[in-house]
Write a protein that holds these residues in place. Structure first.
Motif, PDB file in Angstrom:
ATOM      1  N   THR A  17       0.853  -1.189   0.000  1.00  0.00           N
ATOM      2  CA  THR A  17       0.000   0.000   0.000  1.00  0.00           C
ATOM      3  C   THR A  17       0.884   1.233   0.000  1.00  0.00           C
ATOM      4  N   PRO A  18       0.727   2.105  -0.976  1.00  0.00           N
ATOM      5  CA  PRO A  18       1.538   3.322  -1.013  1.00  0.00           C
ATOM      6  C   PRO A  18       1.142   4.266   0.121  1.00  0.00           C
ATOM      7  N   GLY A  19       2.123   5.026   0.592  1.00  0.00           N
ATOM      8  CA  GLY A  19       1.857   5.977   1.657  1.00  0.00           C
ATOM      9  C   GLY A  19       1.124   7.195   1.119  1.00  0.00           C
ATOM     10  N   PRO A  20       0.700   8.072   2.013  1.00  0.00           N
ATOM     11  CA  PRO A  20      -0.005   9.270   1.555  1.00  0.00           C
ATOM     12  C   PRO A  20       0.934  10.215   0.802  1.00  0.00           C
ATOM     13  N   MET A  21       0.450  10.818  -0.264  1.00  0.00           N
ATOM     14  CA  MET A  21       1.246  11.766  -1.042  1.00  0.00           C
ATOM     15  C   MET A  21       1.099  13.153  -0.441  1.00  0.00           C
ATOM     16  N   VAL A  22       2.165  13.947  -0.543  1.00  0.00           N
ATOM     17  CA  VAL A  22       2.152  15.298  -0.014  1.00  0.00           C
ATOM     18  C   VAL A  22       1.225  16.182  -0.839  1.00  0.00           C
ATOM     19  N   PHE A  23       1.299  16.022  -2.161  1.00  0.00           N
ATOM     20  CA  PHE A  23       0.475  16.786  -3.101  1.00  0.00           C
ATOM     21  C   PHE A  23      -0.231  15.808  -4.033  1.00  0.00           C
ATOM     22  N   PRO A  24      -1.288  16.244  -4.678  1.00  0.00           N
ATOM     23  CA  PRO A  24      -1.889  15.398  -5.719  1.00  0.00           C
ATOM     24  C   PRO A  24      -0.922  15.242  -6.899  1.00  0.00           C
ATOM     25  N   PRO A  25      -1.036  14.209  -7.681  1.00  0.00           N
ATOM     26  CA  PRO A  25      -0.095  13.979  -8.793  1.00  0.00           C
ATOM     27  C   PRO A  25      -0.026  15.135  -9.788  1.00  0.00           C
ATOM     28  N   ILE A  26      -1.105  15.847 -10.018  1.00  0.00           N
ATOM     29  CA  ILE A  26      -1.091  16.952 -10.983  1.00  0.00           C
ATOM     30  C   ILE A  26      -0.147  18.062 -10.523  1.00  0.00           C
ATOM     31  N   VAL A  27       0.017  18.243  -9.219  1.00  0.00           N
ATOM     32  CA  VAL A  27       0.911  19.279  -8.703  1.00  0.00           C
ATOM     33  C   VAL A  27       2.357  18.933  -9.050  1.00  0.00           C
ATOM     34  N   PHE A  28       2.734  17.668  -8.964  1.00  0.00           N
ATOM     35  CA  PHE A  28       4.086  17.269  -9.330  1.00  0.00           C
ATOM     36  C   PHE A  28       4.345  17.529 -10.817  1.00  0.00           C
ATOM     37  N   GLY A  29       3.364  17.251 -11.660  1.00  0.00           N
ATOM     38  CA  GLY A  29       3.513  17.517 -13.085  1.00  0.00           C
ATOM     39  C   GLY A  29       3.638  18.999 -13.381  1.00  0.00           C
ATOM     40  N   LEU A  30       2.795  19.806 -12.729  1.00  0.00           N
ATOM     41  CA  LEU A  30       2.874  21.256 -12.957  1.00  0.00           C
ATOM     42  C   LEU A  30       4.179  21.835 -12.428  1.00  0.00           C
ATOM     43  N   LEU A  31       4.659  21.338 -11.305  1.00  0.00           N
ATOM     44  CA  LEU A  31       5.930  21.802 -10.758  1.00  0.00           C
ATOM     45  C   LEU A  31       7.080  21.463 -11.703  1.00  0.00           C
ATOM     46  N   THR A  32       7.065  20.288 -12.266  1.00  0.00           N
ATOM     47  CA  THR A  32       8.082  19.899 -13.238  1.00  0.00           C
ATOM     48  C   THR A  32       8.005  20.781 -14.471  1.00  0.00           C
ATOM     49  N   LEU A  33       6.799  21.076 -14.942  1.00  0.00           N
ATOM     50  CA  LEU A  33       6.632  21.940 -16.103  1.00  0.00           C
ATOM     51  C   LEU A  33       7.175  23.336 -15.820  1.00  0.00           C
ATOM     52  N   VAL A  34       6.898  23.884 -14.643  1.00  0.00           N
ATOM     53  CA  VAL A  34       7.392  25.218 -14.292  1.00  0.00           C
ATOM     54  C   VAL A  34       8.917  25.233 -14.242  1.00  0.00           C
ATOM     55  N   ILE A  35       9.522  24.197 -13.679  1.00  0.00           N
ATOM     56  CA  ILE A  35      10.984  24.129 -13.609  1.00  0.00           C
ATOM     57  C   ILE A  35      11.583  24.052 -15.005  1.00  0.00           C
ATOM     58  N   LEU A  36      11.007  23.240 -15.881  1.00  0.00           N
ATOM     59  CA  LEU A  36      11.528  23.120 -17.239  1.00  0.00           C
ATOM     60  C   LEU A  36      11.368  24.414 -18.028  1.00  0.00           C
ATOM     61  N   VAL A  37      10.249  25.110 -17.861  1.00  0.00           N
ATOM     62  CA  VAL A  37      10.054  26.387 -18.547  1.00  0.00           C
ATOM     63  C   VAL A  37      11.060  27.415 -18.030  1.00  0.00           C
ATOM     64  N   ALA A  38      11.349  27.404 -16.738  1.00  0.00           N
ATOM     65  CA  ALA A  38      12.349  28.318 -16.178  1.00  0.00           C
ATOM     66  C   ALA A  38      13.731  28.017 -16.756  1.00  0.00           C
ATOM     67  N   LEU A  39      14.080  26.742 -16.913  1.00  0.00           N
ATOM     68  CA  LEU A  39      15.366  26.382 -17.499  1.00  0.00           C
ATOM     69  C   LEU A  39      15.442  26.762 -18.972  1.00  0.00           C
ATOM     70  N   VAL A  40      14.345  26.638 -19.691  1.00  0.00           N
ATOM     71  CA  VAL A  40      14.316  27.078 -21.093  1.00  0.00           C
ATOM     72  C   VAL A  40      14.506  28.599 -21.161  1.00  0.00           C
ATOM     73  N   GLY A  41      13.865  29.342 -20.265  1.00  0.00           N
ATOM     74  CA  GLY A  41      14.044  30.794 -20.223  1.00  0.00           C
ATOM     75  C   GLY A  41      15.471  31.188 -19.899  1.00  0.00           C
ATOM     76  N   LEU A  42      16.098  30.464 -18.983  1.00  0.00           N
ATOM     77  CA  LEU A  42      17.484  30.735 -18.647  1.00  0.00           C
ATOM     78  C   LEU A  42      18.389  30.469 -19.845  1.00  0.00           C
ATOM     79  N   THR A  43      18.155  29.372 -20.533  1.00  0.00           N
ATOM     80  CA  THR A  43      18.945  29.051 -21.721  1.00  0.00           C
ATOM     81  C   THR A  43      18.708  30.083 -22.819  1.00  0.00           C
ATOM     82  N   PHE A  44      17.477  30.505 -23.003  1.00  0.00           N
ATOM     83  CA  PHE A  44      17.135  31.474 -24.043  1.00  0.00           C
ATOM     84  C   PHE A  44      17.749  32.841 -23.745  1.00  0.00           C
ATOM     85  N   SER A  45      17.974  33.160 -22.474  1.00  0.00           N
ATOM     86  CA  SER A  45      18.532  34.466 -22.134  1.00  0.00           C
ATOM     87  C   SER A  45      20.000  34.591 -22.531  1.00  0.00           C
TER      88      SER A  45
END
Length: 80
Positions: A17-45
């Motif tokens: 049985t998996p333990g309780p998650m801190v956030f819902p799974p969609i939050v992990f996906g959105l957090l990953t997307l935000v980090i990747l967009v920030a890295l793309v912006g840094l590279t683009f700069s």
């Protein structure tokens, strides 16, 4: 001797049985997307940085380096 049937029976009884998650799974996906967009912006700069530094954008020919004790053989090409 080890019996395979008892190992299979023990594996069937095991319940994981998996333990309780801190956030819902969609939050992990959105957090990953935000980090990747920030890295793309840094590279683009850093695009076209050579145009920002016009005094140092010339190609400088490196001095030939040979092995210690070995003479440097010139290729016959002139650097003019």
């Amino acid at each position: 001797m080890f019996e395979l049937s008892s190992a299979i029976q023990a594996a069937e009884e095991m319940i994981i049985t998996p333990g309780p998650m801190v956030f819902p799974p969609i939050v992990f996906g959105l957090l990953t997307l935000v980090i990747l967009v920030a890295l793309v912006g840094l590279t683009f700069s850093f695009r076209n940085m050579s145009a920002a530094h016009t005094e140092h954008n010339k190609v400088i020919q490196a001095e030939p380096v040979g092995h210690p004790g070995q003479p440097i053989i010139e290729s016959g090409h002139s650097a003019h």
